[in-house]
Design a protein around this motif. Sequence first.
Motif, PDB file in Angstrom:
ATOM      1  N   ASP B  67       4.041  -9.903  -3.411  1.00  0.00           N
ATOM      2  CA  ASP B  67       3.360  -9.523  -2.169  1.00  0.00           C
ATOM      3  C   ASP B  67       1.878  -9.865  -2.175  1.00  0.00           C
ATOM      4  O   ASP B  67       1.237  -9.879  -1.114  1.00  0.00           O
ATOM      5  CB  ASP B  67       3.508  -8.012  -1.903  1.00  0.00           C
ATOM      6  CG  ASP B  67       4.934  -7.628  -1.510  1.00  0.00           C
ATOM      7  OD1 ASP B  67       5.724  -8.539  -1.188  1.00  0.00           O
ATOM      8  OD2 ASP B  67       5.246  -6.417  -1.557  1.00  0.00           O
ATOM      9  N   LEU B  75      -2.787  -4.647   2.534  1.00  0.00           N
ATOM     10  CA  LEU B  75      -1.485  -3.980   2.447  1.00  0.00           C
ATOM     11  C   LEU B  75      -1.647  -2.524   2.912  1.00  0.00           C
ATOM     12  O   LEU B  75      -2.671  -1.884   2.654  1.00  0.00           O
ATOM     13  CB  LEU B  75      -0.992  -3.969   0.990  1.00  0.00           C
ATOM     14  CG  LEU B  75      -0.646  -5.313   0.341  1.00  0.00           C
ATOM     15  CD1 LEU B  75      -0.340  -5.100  -1.160  1.00  0.00           C
ATOM     16  CD2 LEU B  75       0.556  -5.974   1.028  1.00  0.00           C
ATOM     17  N   GLU B  76      -0.609  -2.056   3.582  1.00  0.00           N
ATOM     18  CA  GLU B  76      -0.560  -0.639   3.947  1.00  0.00           C
ATOM     19  C   GLU B  76      -0.481   0.208   2.670  1.00  0.00           C
ATOM     20  O   GLU B  76       0.267  -0.122   1.744  1.00  0.00           O
ATOM     21  CB  GLU B  76       0.695  -0.394   4.794  1.00  0.00           C
ATOM     22  CG  GLU B  76       0.901   1.058   5.170  1.00  0.00           C
ATOM     23  CD  GLU B  76       2.349   1.342   5.619  1.00  0.00           C
ATOM     24  OE1 GLU B  76       2.755   2.501   5.634  1.00  0.00           O
ATOM     25  OE2 GLU B  76       3.074   0.344   5.930  1.00  0.00           O
ATOM     26  N   ALA B  78       1.025   3.166   1.053  1.00  0.00           N
ATOM     27  CA  ALA B  78       2.177   3.990   1.412  1.00  0.00           C
ATOM     28  C   ALA B  78       2.269   5.266   0.596  1.00  0.00           C
ATOM     29  O   ALA B  78       3.177   6.068   0.803  1.00  0.00           O
ATOM     30  CB  ALA B  78       3.451   3.168   1.235  1.00  0.00           C
ATOM     31  N   THR B  95       3.996  -3.109   0.784  1.00  0.00           N
ATOM     32  CA  THR B  95       3.072  -1.969   0.770  1.00  0.00           C
ATOM     33  C   THR B  95       2.450  -1.849  -0.629  1.00  0.00           C
ATOM     34  O   THR B  95       2.900  -2.504  -1.579  1.00  0.00           O
ATOM     35  CB  THR B  95       3.779  -0.633   1.091  1.00  0.00           C
ATOM     36  OG1 THR B  95       4.692  -0.309   0.023  1.00  0.00           O
ATOM     37  CG2 THR B  95       4.543  -0.727   2.417  1.00  0.00           C
ATOM     38  N   VAL B 132      -5.319   1.336   4.720  1.00  0.00           N
ATOM     39  CA  VAL B 132      -5.001  -0.059   4.422  1.00  0.00           C
ATOM     40  C   VAL B 132      -5.980  -0.529   3.353  1.00  0.00           C
ATOM     41  O   VAL B 132      -7.183  -0.253   3.428  1.00  0.00           O
ATOM     42  CB  VAL B 132      -5.126  -0.939   5.692  1.00  0.00           C
ATOM     43  CG1 VAL B 132      -4.992  -2.415   5.331  1.00  0.00           C
ATOM     44  CG2 VAL B 132      -4.072  -0.549   6.725  1.00  0.00           C
TER      45      VAL B 132
END
Lengths: 404, 404
Positions: B67, B75-76, B78, B95, B132
């Motif tokens: 990723d 990236l979120e 999480a 994530t 984020v």
Amino acid sequence: MTRPRSVEEHAETIERLLDPLCTEPATATVPLAEAAGRVTAEDVRSEVDLPLFRNSQMDGYAVRAADVAAAPLALEVAGDIPAGHTVPVVLHAGTAIRIMTGAPVPDGADAVVPVEDTELVLGRDDDLHGAVVEVRRPRSVGEFVRERGSDLRRGDLLVPAGTRLAARHLAALASAGVEAVGVREPLRVAVLSTGSELVASGERAGFGQVFDANGVALAALVQEAGAVVSLREACADDPEAFGRLLDRAIAVSDLVLTSGGISQGAYEVVREVVVPRGGEVTTVAMQPGGPQATALVDGVPVVCFPGNPVSTQVSFTVFVRDLLRTAAGLPPAPRRRATLAEGLRSVPGRRQFLRGRTDGDAVVAVSGPGSHLVAAMARADVLIDVPAEVEALAAGQEVTVWAL
Amino acid sequence: MTRPRSVEEHAETIERLLDPLCTEPATATVPLAEAAGRVTAEDVRSEVDLPLFRNSQMDGYAVRAADVAAAPLALEVAGDIPAGHTVPVVLHAGTAIRIMTGAPVPDGADAVVPVEDTELVLGRDDDLHGAVVEVRRPRSVGEFVRERGSDLRRGDLLVPAGTRLAARHLAALASAGVEAVGVREPLRVAVLSTGSELVASGERAGFGQVFDANGVALAALVQEAGAVVSLREACADDPEAFGRLLDRAIAVSDLVLTSGGISQGAYEVVREVVVPRGGEVTTVAMQPGGPQATALVDGVPVVCFPGNPVSTQVSFTVFVRDLLRTAAGLPPAPRRRATLAEGLRSVPGRRQFLRGRTDGDAVVAVSGPGSHLVAAMARADVLIDVPAEVEALAAGQEVTVWAL
């Protein structure tokens, strides 16, 4: 982010912080029987002559040397002086007095004839009444007589200040009748582990939990360096609880050591508590052990190590060990040169302390640089000191190693 | 009189006498917190993998390496995993989950991005809801992830038998959840001084009396050699009293050491008691320390030294020290070669142990051979070992020295 500190810079910071502990040790007076291994706080001078009195070096007969000059000859045995005889005795010319090793030589006698050079020609060992002894060879004046004060004079130095008391010092002190001696008090060092992930050995470690190794390891390191552990406790990542624990530690300690809670993360309990109280968290260009912190809280030095057991042990060894040893009157722990049996790589910009195992003058790293390799560290006997600028070292190159 | 024994012969006698103590040590199980300095009686194997679980090497964000291959990218966030988090977490593709050093890496993640390489572009450190994170550079699979068992596997050797437990061993044992460890019990050694001339330090020494130095000195030597003192007492030259004391000592000890009462004199209390019980009194061709004795009384070895404090200390050092060290799992005390800074004379036919002081590789005798020079011995740091056949040694000649 500011430039990381060098190991030398951080070592100087800690040296300044701990300086009063090393230069102004507390002292106590302890009985001789409890003084083995302690370090004298002052010169000890003798209040007596040693030997305390003129005494015999041999089992034999006290005589006047002039009386045995023509030996072999026989002398009347006029008395008997066992060790511990507490009444002064006088030797009359032309007689001998039986004497035991260490017993007071009678006034008038100036030599002792060893029993091996004699024979009772009248009387028995257990009945000297009317006994006569044959002396087989002459003796000169002073032979086998230990003069009072011939080992040490009253007022002479028995043991200098700063001496770690071994058996031979205790023997000299005891011989001079010294009962108790002024010694340095060991530093009282608190050992605080932090981390909500910690469980005590013996408990069950749930998922995500680890056993506290720093408490037992730092406590052992503190004792090896000649100090005593004043308090040893683990604490979760709760600033209020840690603040209270720190206050308790400070109240009973000359120095507080902490592990964990000083890195860049979000739950850094030691950082959160010591920074508002004047502490300084810093990054040191070393591996393992990058995050480091110091504080002076209510006049008590606090030295904070990262939480990983390998980082903690290496940090103590590099920054604190020799200061505690100095305070305890111990010599610095040995460092020496060794030859790499295998090449190794290092991260440039950080001084690396790799765990190594020696075999004579050769050394080999026992693990990679990972600071979680706590089992591998148990197989090491030295730290391999790789300078910050070095990227690689070849087999056969020399390195400095620090004894563990 | 029979030929005197050589030092080597008498050393062998004592070695045979003490052999069971060295080869069959008693053992005990002690908690880790009391195990520092003790010697393991058996191999200790790990019952767990180390690390216990896959965990993060850094404070940062757990991600899938795939990723972040195209980083920089966002990236979120999480989730959040502090150290000590006890509920397994799963990372979903695309994530990131914030993670602290040592915290369990979530299933699905295969790399950790250090916090230094990230920036929160939405949300705050103390409120990650809807946050984020920007990841500035890619990471490959496994980076900053410590795999379970990568330090040690369950069943692997943690610490071998015969290890003197230092901080690093305790850290490894504690990390593996070990609570207590089997260690050798130190030998229990009784120290008995004899002589009617002895008074305790603190008391007044009358004419002809001397302070007992052997008790405190032998006790310290015993402890330095890794054993413990089971009983320490002085006794007058009264065979009945000494016999009772010896029985009391034997009842609580693995080894009994005595000083005094074994020479040629008329009041030799140790000789009178141990010979009828199977003991052997002998003359050893050494100086100091000629008279020596050994016995095995009710199965307990008894080693008897002459009473002079210098003779006693030298005798212990030559005959007993390394045997006790072996039993305690300590290496032999060091002996090395040194160069005489001044010449010396010796009595031929007796191996002489002169008290010496070293300065680097040079050594000089600090006193004459007199065994009453107890204060002079306190200034020594070695014994100079002069072979029996030697009459004189010149400055510059090499000798063996025994560390004190």
